[in-house]
Write an enzyme that holds these catalytic residues in place. Structure first.
Site, PDB file in Angstrom:
ATOM      1  N   GLY A  11       0.777  -1.231   0.000  1.00  0.00           N
ATOM      2  CA  GLY A  11       0.000   0.000   0.000  1.00  0.00           C
ATOM      3  C   GLY A  11       0.814   1.290   0.000  1.00  0.00           C
ATOM      4  O   GLY A  11       0.463   2.244  -0.705  1.00  0.00           O
ATOM      5  N   ASN A  12       1.924   1.301   0.756  1.00  0.00           N
ATOM      6  CA  ASN A  12       2.713   2.528   0.849  1.00  0.00           C
ATOM      7  C   ASN A  12       3.314   2.969  -0.473  1.00  0.00           C
ATOM      8  O   ASN A  12       3.626   4.135  -0.661  1.00  0.00           O
ATOM      9  CB  ASN A  12       3.874   2.343   1.832  1.00  0.00           C
ATOM     10  N   LYS A 127     -13.459 -11.241   3.517  1.00  0.00           N
ATOM     11  CA  LYS A 127     -12.772  -9.982   3.226  1.00  0.00           C
ATOM     12  C   LYS A 127     -13.777  -8.834   3.141  1.00  0.00           C
ATOM     13  O   LYS A 127     -14.578  -8.766   2.208  1.00  0.00           O
ATOM     14  CB  LYS A 127     -12.024 -10.157   1.895  1.00  0.00           C
ATOM     15  N   LYS A 210      -2.761 -10.139  -2.829  1.00  0.00           N
ATOM     16  CA  LYS A 210      -1.746  -9.805  -3.823  1.00  0.00           C
ATOM     17  C   LYS A 210      -0.394 -10.465  -3.532  1.00  0.00           C
ATOM     18  O   LYS A 210       0.380 -10.734  -4.457  1.00  0.00           O
ATOM     19  CB  LYS A 210      -1.563  -8.280  -3.963  1.00  0.00           C
ATOM     20  N   LYS A 272       2.344 -12.331   3.793  1.00  0.00           N
ATOM     21  CA  LYS A 272       3.660 -12.097   3.173  1.00  0.00           C
ATOM     22  C   LYS A 272       4.613 -13.250   3.481  1.00  0.00           C
ATOM     23  O   LYS A 272       5.297 -13.752   2.590  1.00  0.00           O
ATOM     24  CB  LYS A 272       4.274 -10.776   3.666  1.00  0.00           C
TER      25      LYS A 272
HETATM   26  P1  ADP Z   1       1.178  -3.854   2.573  1.00  0.00           P
HETATM   27  O1  ADP Z   1       0.297  -2.690   2.329  1.00  0.00           O
HETATM   28  O2  ADP Z   1       2.588  -3.655   2.138  1.00  0.00           O
HETATM   29  O3  ADP Z   1       0.593  -5.158   2.119  1.00  0.00           O
HETATM   30  P2  ADP Z   1       0.489  -4.451   5.355  1.00  0.00           P
HETATM   31  O4  ADP Z   1       0.158  -3.289   6.207  1.00  0.00           O
HETATM   32  O5  ADP Z   1      -0.585  -5.343   4.875  1.00  0.00           O
HETATM   33  O6  ADP Z   1       1.378  -3.914   4.167  1.00  0.00           O
HETATM   34  O7  ADP Z   1       1.576  -5.375   6.143  1.00  0.00           O
HETATM   35  C1  ADP Z   1       2.792  -4.867   6.639  1.00  0.00           C
HETATM   36  C2  ADP Z   1       2.663  -4.530   8.124  1.00  0.00           C
HETATM   37  O8  ADP Z   1       2.582  -5.712   8.905  1.00  0.00           O
HETATM   38  C3  ADP Z   1       3.859  -3.827   8.727  1.00  0.00           C
HETATM   39  O9  ADP Z   1       3.834  -2.461   8.448  1.00  0.00           O
HETATM   40  C4  ADP Z   1       3.690  -4.130  10.229  1.00  0.00           C
HETATM   41  O10 ADP Z   1       3.025  -3.074  10.884  1.00  0.00           O
HETATM   42  C5  ADP Z   1       2.790  -5.351  10.272  1.00  0.00           C
HETATM   43  N1  ADP Z   1       3.311  -6.531  10.986  1.00  0.00           N
HETATM   44  C6  ADP Z   1       2.512  -7.429  11.605  1.00  0.00           C
HETATM   45  N2  ADP Z   1       3.222  -8.421  12.147  1.00  0.00           N
HETATM   46  C7  ADP Z   1       4.520  -8.174  11.860  1.00  0.00           C
HETATM   47  C8  ADP Z   1       5.738  -8.852  12.159  1.00  0.00           C
HETATM   48  N3  ADP Z   1       5.753  -9.991  12.845  1.00  0.00           N
HETATM   49  N4  ADP Z   1       6.898  -8.308  11.693  1.00  0.00           N
HETATM   50  C9  ADP Z   1       6.878  -7.154  10.993  1.00  0.00           C
HETATM   51  N5  ADP Z   1       5.755  -6.462  10.685  1.00  0.00           N
HETATM   52  C10 ADP Z   1       4.584  -6.962  11.112  1.00  0.00           C
HETATM   53 MG    MG Z   2      -1.385  -5.953   2.894  1.00  0.00          MG
END
Ligand code: ADP
Ligand code: MG
Length: 311
Positions: A11-12, A127, A210, A272
């Site tokens: 998202g960022n 979702k 995604k 992820k």
């Molecule tokens: P994106 O938009 O890139 O898919 P998300 O917000 O869905 O990102 O996922 C990334 C976020 O997951 C990080 O910014 C962090 O706040 C969170 N997060 C949750 N658990 C963990 C973990 N164990 N280690 C690192 N980040 C984590």
């Molecule tokens: Mg995400």
């Protein structure tokens, strides 16, 4: 060593509105072109949560005032989001490539992703998408075939299934672009979910994660590496707790136990890590990297990020 890389953007990388998206695409393009400049062949996958939400809301709102306007299916909103996000990325990437005297062509491929109509997700939509509705409005939407769920006292929201990706319909095009060093933007928002009855594809109202779709694409087009770019530099155990620890490497076996121990939040880091494990497990030598967008180059040089590799 030159690598074939699938980059999954979070998202960022795209901001929250049109202006932010254009600016974010420029910053993101610098990180991607750093990799292209080193000779790597890349395919870019991106999320579309806020964007598809915006399109959906615009048509929902408009159709209330203008009965002739159709309530657009979610998959059509998804196709629209792939196109305009692709447009911003494609433009920003081309500008960045040219500024570095590189001539790789760039294009977006509107991508359909095959899902299994018997996927258990279709019996259990989880979702939430779009805005909140009153109970009365939600009954009307149920009459249109939508599944509505009460969301923690905030009102009713539409929920859709999130099935697993099975195949990428446009894979040959994406693969040949990658193999000829053309920059391909594909599988936006996890792809437009379709089911097949043998001869014909039908789009379905669902959302494919995604990160999972990126891992599936990387596997199918035989990429060497999957890079998941997000808002944190590394994956942590005990995330957000006093004993939090950032991880440089996770073995495939350790990843499974850490997942089971619940170290990764559902809906954010869990998909992820699961996607990274899926891709790395698919063949010896395959490597997945999770890191911060701005650190993509350092990550690929082994200086940062969390790596899951099939050694
Ligand atoms: P994106 O938009 O890139 O898919 P998300 O917000 O869905 O990102 O996922 C990334 C976020 O997951 C990080 O910014 C962090 O706040 C969170 N997060 C949750 N658990 C963990 C973990 N164990 N280690 C690192 N980040 C984590
Ligand atoms: Mg995400």
């Amino acid at each position: 060593m030159k690598k074939k890389i699938v980059i999954a953007l979070g998202g960022n990388a795209l901001g929250d509105n049109l202006k932010e998206q254009e600016d974010a695409a420029r910053v993101t393009s610098k990180a991607i072109v750093d990799l292209i400049e080193q000779g790597h062949q890349v395919v870019i996958v991106h999320g579309n949560g806020p964007q598809v939400g915006m399109i959906n809301l615009a048509f929902e709102t408009a159709s209330k005032h203008q009965p002739k306007l159709e309530f657009l299916p979610l998959y059509t909103c998804g196709a629209m989001s792939q196109a305009y996000i692709g447009f911003d990325l494609q433009k920003a990437l081309r500008d960045e490539l040219i500024s570095r005297k590189l001539s790789n062509p760039v294009a977006t491929v509107i991508t359909q992703v095959l899902v299994n109509e018997n996927d258990e997700a279709f019996h259990n939509p989880t979702k939430p998408i779009g805005s909140f509705y009153s109970e009365e409005e939600s009954r009307d939407m149920e009459k249109l075939g939508m599944i509505m769920m009460e969301d923690a006292g905030r009102g009713y929201r539409r929920v859709v299934p999130s099935p697993q990706p099975v195949d990428i319909i446009e894979k040959e095009i994406i693969k040949s672009m990658m193999n000829s060093a053309q920059v391909c933007i594909a599988v936006g928002g996890g792809g437009i979910p379709v089911v097949s009855d043998g001869n014909r594809l039908s789009a379905v109202n669902a959302v494919i994660d995604k990160d999972f779709a990126g891992a599936k694409l990387a596997e199918i087009i035989e990429a060497d590496m999957l890079i998941i770019l997000t808002a944190v530099e590394k994956v942590a155990i005990n995330f957000g707790k006093p004993d939090q620890k950032w991880l440089d490497n996770i073995s495939l076996a350790d990843a499974q136990s850490l997942i089971a121990e619940g170290h990764f939040a559902k809906g954010s880091m869990l998909p992820k890590v699961e996607a990274a494990v899926k891709f790395a497990s698919s063949k010896k030598g395959r490597k997945a990297l999770i890191t911060l967008l701005e650190k993509a180059k350092d990550g690929i040089e082994g200086k940062t990020g969390t790596v899951i590799e099939n050694l």
